[in-house]
Design a protein around this motif. Structure first.
Motif, PDB file in Angstrom:
ATOM      1  N   GLY A   1       0.822  -1.205   0.000  1.00  0.00           N
ATOM      2  CA  GLY A   1       0.000   0.000   0.000  1.00  0.00           C
ATOM      3  C   GLY A   1       0.856   1.256   0.000  1.00  0.00           C
ATOM      4  O   GLY A   1       2.057   1.226   0.263  1.00  0.00           O
ATOM      5  N   GLY A   2       0.218   2.377  -0.277  1.00  0.00           N
ATOM      6  CA  GLY A   2       0.930   3.642  -0.371  1.00  0.00           C
ATOM      7  C   GLY A   2       1.588   4.080   0.915  1.00  0.00           C
ATOM      8  O   GLY A   2       2.628   4.750   0.902  1.00  0.00           O
ATOM      9  N   THR A   3       1.031   3.683   2.062  1.00  0.00           N
ATOM     10  CA  THR A   3       1.573   4.132   3.350  1.00  0.00           C
ATOM     11  C   THR A   3       2.927   3.503   3.666  1.00  0.00           C
ATOM     12  O   THR A   3       3.697   4.053   4.452  1.00  0.00           O
ATOM     13  CB  THR A   3       0.588   3.808   4.489  1.00  0.00           C
ATOM     14  OG1 THR A   3       0.305   2.399   4.477  1.00  0.00           O
ATOM     15  CG2 THR A   3      -0.707   4.598   4.324  1.00  0.00           C
TER      16      THR A   3
ATOM     17  N   LEU B   1      -1.746   8.583 -13.756  1.00  0.00           N
ATOM     18  CA  LEU B   1      -1.812   8.645 -12.301  1.00  0.00           C
ATOM     19  C   LEU B   1      -2.983   9.492 -11.819  1.00  0.00           C
ATOM     20  O   LEU B   1      -3.252  10.571 -12.357  1.00  0.00           O
ATOM     21  CB  LEU B   1      -0.519   9.225 -11.734  1.00  0.00           C
ATOM     22  CG  LEU B   1       0.788   8.514 -12.071  1.00  0.00           C
ATOM     23  CD1 LEU B   1       1.965   9.275 -11.480  1.00  0.00           C
ATOM     24  CD2 LEU B   1       0.765   7.084 -11.551  1.00  0.00           C
ATOM     25  N   THR B   2      -3.657   9.013 -10.790  1.00  0.00           N
ATOM     26  CA  THR B   2      -4.634   9.848 -10.106  1.00  0.00           C
ATOM     27  C   THR B   2      -3.882  10.807  -9.180  1.00  0.00           C
ATOM     28  O   THR B   2      -2.677  10.645  -8.931  1.00  0.00           O
ATOM     29  CB  THR B   2      -5.601   9.003  -9.268  1.00  0.00           C
ATOM     30  OG1 THR B   2      -4.856   8.382  -8.193  1.00  0.00           O
ATOM     31  CG2 THR B   2      -6.268   7.931 -10.112  1.00  0.00           C
ATOM     32  N   TYR B   3      -4.575  11.790  -8.657  1.00  0.00           N
ATOM     33  CA  TYR B   3      -3.926  12.746  -7.771  1.00  0.00           C
ATOM     34  C   TYR B   3      -3.391  12.066  -6.516  1.00  0.00           C
ATOM     35  O   TYR B   3      -2.281  12.366  -6.061  1.00  0.00           O
ATOM     36  CB  TYR B   3      -4.908  13.853  -7.391  1.00  0.00           C
ATOM     37  CG  TYR B   3      -4.343  14.830  -6.388  1.00  0.00           C
ATOM     38  CD1 TYR B   3      -3.211  15.584  -6.687  1.00  0.00           C
ATOM     39  CD2 TYR B   3      -4.932  14.995  -5.127  1.00  0.00           C
ATOM     40  CE1 TYR B   3      -2.675  16.472  -5.773  1.00  0.00           C
ATOM     41  CE2 TYR B   3      -4.403  15.882  -4.206  1.00  0.00           C
ATOM     42  CZ  TYR B   3      -3.280  16.619  -4.533  1.00  0.00           C
ATOM     43  OH  TYR B   3      -2.739  17.492  -3.616  1.00  0.00           O
ATOM     44  N   GLU B   4      -4.162  11.132  -5.952  1.00  0.00           N
ATOM     45  CA  GLU B   4      -3.704  10.441  -4.737  1.00  0.00           C
ATOM     46  C   GLU B   4      -2.466   9.598  -5.015  1.00  0.00           C
ATOM     47  O   GLU B   4      -1.540   9.543  -4.199  1.00  0.00           O
ATOM     48  CB  GLU B   4      -4.839   9.567  -4.172  1.00  0.00           C
ATOM     49  CG  GLU B   4      -6.039  10.349  -3.666  1.00  0.00           C
ATOM     50  CD  GLU B   4      -5.663  11.382  -2.605  1.00  0.00           C
ATOM     51  OE1 GLU B   4      -4.798  11.063  -1.749  1.00  0.00           O
ATOM     52  OE2 GLU B   4      -6.210  12.488  -2.623  1.00  0.00           O
ATOM     53  N   GLN B   5      -2.429   8.926  -6.162  1.00  0.00           N
ATOM     54  CA  GLN B   5      -1.240   8.151  -6.521  1.00  0.00           C
ATOM     55  C   GLN B   5      -0.043   9.075  -6.738  1.00  0.00           C
ATOM     56  O   GLN B   5       1.087   8.758  -6.348  1.00  0.00           O
ATOM     57  CB  GLN B   5      -1.518   7.331  -7.780  1.00  0.00           C
ATOM     58  CG  GLN B   5      -2.523   6.210  -7.577  1.00  0.00           C
ATOM     59  CD  GLN B   5      -2.986   5.599  -8.882  1.00  0.00           C
ATOM     60  OE1 GLN B   5      -2.944   6.237  -9.939  1.00  0.00           O
ATOM     61  NE2 GLN B   5      -3.446   4.352  -8.822  1.00  0.00           N
ATOM     62  N   PHE B   6      -0.298  10.207  -7.374  1.00  0.00           N
ATOM     63  CA  PHE B   6       0.763  11.195  -7.594  1.00  0.00           C
ATOM     64  C   PHE B   6       1.373  11.645  -6.275  1.00  0.00           C
ATOM     65  O   PHE B   6       2.605  11.735  -6.152  1.00  0.00           O
ATOM     66  CB  PHE B   6       0.180  12.394  -8.359  1.00  0.00           C
ATOM     67  CG  PHE B   6       1.061  13.607  -8.375  1.00  0.00           C
ATOM     68  CD1 PHE B   6       2.080  13.734  -9.308  1.00  0.00           C
ATOM     69  CD2 PHE B   6       0.868  14.639  -7.460  1.00  0.00           C
ATOM     70  CE1 PHE B   6       2.893  14.856  -9.328  1.00  0.00           C
ATOM     71  CE2 PHE B   6       1.679  15.759  -7.464  1.00  0.00           C
ATOM     72  CZ  PHE B   6       2.696  15.873  -8.398  1.00  0.00           C
ATOM     73  N   LYS B   7       0.541  11.909  -5.295  1.00  0.00           N
ATOM     74  CA  LYS B   7       1.042  12.370  -3.996  1.00  0.00           C
ATOM     75  C   LYS B   7       1.935  11.312  -3.344  1.00  0.00           C
ATOM     76  O   LYS B   7       2.987  11.626  -2.783  1.00  0.00           O
ATOM     77  CB  LYS B   7      -0.119  12.716  -3.054  1.00  0.00           C
ATOM     78  CG  LYS B   7      -0.785  14.034  -3.353  1.00  0.00           C
ATOM     79  CD  LYS B   7      -1.523  14.602  -2.155  1.00  0.00           C
ATOM     80  CE  LYS B   7      -2.603  13.692  -1.652  1.00  0.00           C
ATOM     81  NZ  LYS B   7      -3.342  14.304  -0.511  1.00  0.00           N
TER      82      LYS B   7
END
Length: 422
Positions: free
Chosen positions: A172-174, A323-329
């Motif tokens: 996951g991203g975290t 990329l979505t904005y959340e993925q970009f972040k």
């Protein structure tokens, strides 16, 4: 030594180090300028007084190339907006600045204008060098390929080249940033075993004749998680008997047998697993482990090593920003100051070498010398991308580029090697 004296000593050492660094940088610039002047004078002597000259096609910037650059700028608008959203959320000016740089990337082209001959020599282009810029990522990949091609051509006389792919389960991203850091550390540990700087009792890495490696990070973005993995080109001694004869859980895809591994691949899979999970890497743990993480090692044929230098992450798909904005972040945080490429052994710092082949300098200098026989250029001029596209389509000006000429020469050399391999 008292604290005050220690601080002063440290400050003096820092100033001296900075002065040495600046001196080295200045000497490098002066050396490059002297080399450039030498090529120009040699070119002037070579062309004599021959006024007739036709620009070779391989120097010319084409409409298709510029159309691609312009099209990619549309994707940059999306990622520029993402930076603006980050600025709105954080109120940090650096994100607004980054967004502006991405938005303006390739907008202005700088160079010398030979007005009477209607030739524009492109010296520089306004670039953002951002990891989320499609154009800059293309340029960086092309630059890496050109830098490594002559190096690999030479080293493959002594070594065989292998493509090593090292994977981990999706995350996951975290935890992506922590996972990438662990992967880099584990790769460094693996290379230390290959080089002999670290040893595993009962495991002989010397037999593989390691010469060097370069590793690149790739992160595949999925709707709900990320798949980070490492592509590496690694030099091993010639004609290793790496027979594919072992089957494990990674050999199957949906129940179908697809891969058979060598003994070295199985060993790497297990060491990779142990290193990533902070477990002691020794013969006992290697022997008792049923499976590690999926890793492959395949000998590279021809220019198959290009697969190593993939993009860090996919930025476009089917004509849209991927990329979505959340993925970009998430990716911005992970890739910030992240060294996505690193060389080891004989490949250490190859990617950082920015020297241009002398033959390219000489050939291009001769082109410019012929242009200067007719007129002196208007130097340090600029043209906007839209105007450049208009002039190209209407054949008002011929735009030329040393970088494209260099790429063309590399391509010619590859063709020549295929036609005259000996």
């Amino acid at each position: 030594m008292k604290l005050g004296e220690f601080k002063k000593s440290a400050q003096r050492a820092a100033r001296l180090a900075k002065a040495r660094e600046n001196g080295a940088r200045k000497r490098k610039i002066l050396s490059a300028q002297a080399e450039q002047l030498k090529h120009e004078r040699q070119a002037e002597r070579a062309v004599g007084n021959d006024l007739y000259y036709e620009i070779p096609e391989e120097l010319k910037i084409t409409e298709d190339y510029v159309d691609t650059v312009s099209h990619n700028r549309d994707f940059n608008d999306i990622y520029s907006e993402y930076y603006e959203r980050l600025y709105t959320e954080t109120n940090l000016n650096k994100y607004r600045t980054l967004g502006e740089r991405v938005h303006n990337c390739n907008k202005f082209w700088f160079g010398d204008h030979y007005r009477l001959q209607r030739v524009f020599d492109v010296k520089n282009v306004q670039l953002c060098h951002d990891k989320f810029c499609v154009n800059c990522q293309h340029l960086k990949q092309a630059s890496r390929l050109m830098r490594f091609t002559p190096v690999f051509d030479e080293l493959r006389n002594t070594y065989d080249l292998y493509h090593l792919t090292l994977t981990v389960p999706n995350v996951g991203g975290t935890v992506l940033e922590k996972t990438v850091g662990s992967m880099f550390n584990a790769f460094k540990k693996l290379i230390r075993y290959f080089s002999g700087d670290a040893k595993i009792k009962g495991v002989d890495f010397a037999q593989y004749g390691y010469g060097g490696a370069v590793r690149c990070l790739e992160i595949v973005t999925n709707p709900t998680d990320f798949h980070p993995h490492i592509h590496s080109a690694i030099l091993l001694k010639k004609d290793l008997p790496l027979y594919k004869e072992f089957v494990n859980c990674y050999s199957f895809n949906h129940g179908k047998l697809e891969r058979i591994f060598s003994e070295l691949e199985i060993l790497i899979q297990k060491i990779w697993f142990l290193a990533l999970n902070n477990t002691k890497v020794n013969l006992e743990n290697i022997s008792t482990m049923p499976d590690g993480y999926s890793c492959t090692l395949n000998e590279v044929e021809d220019d198959g090593w290009h697969e190593v230098f993939k993009y860090v992450t996919k930025l476009t798909k089917d004509g849209a920003a991927f990329l979505t904005y959340e993925q970009f972040k998430v990716l911005y945080s992970v890739l910030y100051r992240c060294k996505v490429m690193q060389g080891y052994g004989l490949l250490y710092r190859v990617a950082e070498n920015d020297e241009v082949d002398a033959s390219v300098e000489e050939a291009y200098a001769e082109v410019l010398a012929r242009l200067r026989l007719f007129e002196k250029p208007e130097v340090n001029t600029s043209v906007e991308l839209e105007k450049l596209m208009h002039d190209l389509k209407n054949k008002n000006i011929t735009f030329i580029s040393k970088r494209l000429f260099r790429a063309w020469l590399e391509e010619c050399r590859e063709i020549d090697k295929l036609e005259h391999p000996f």
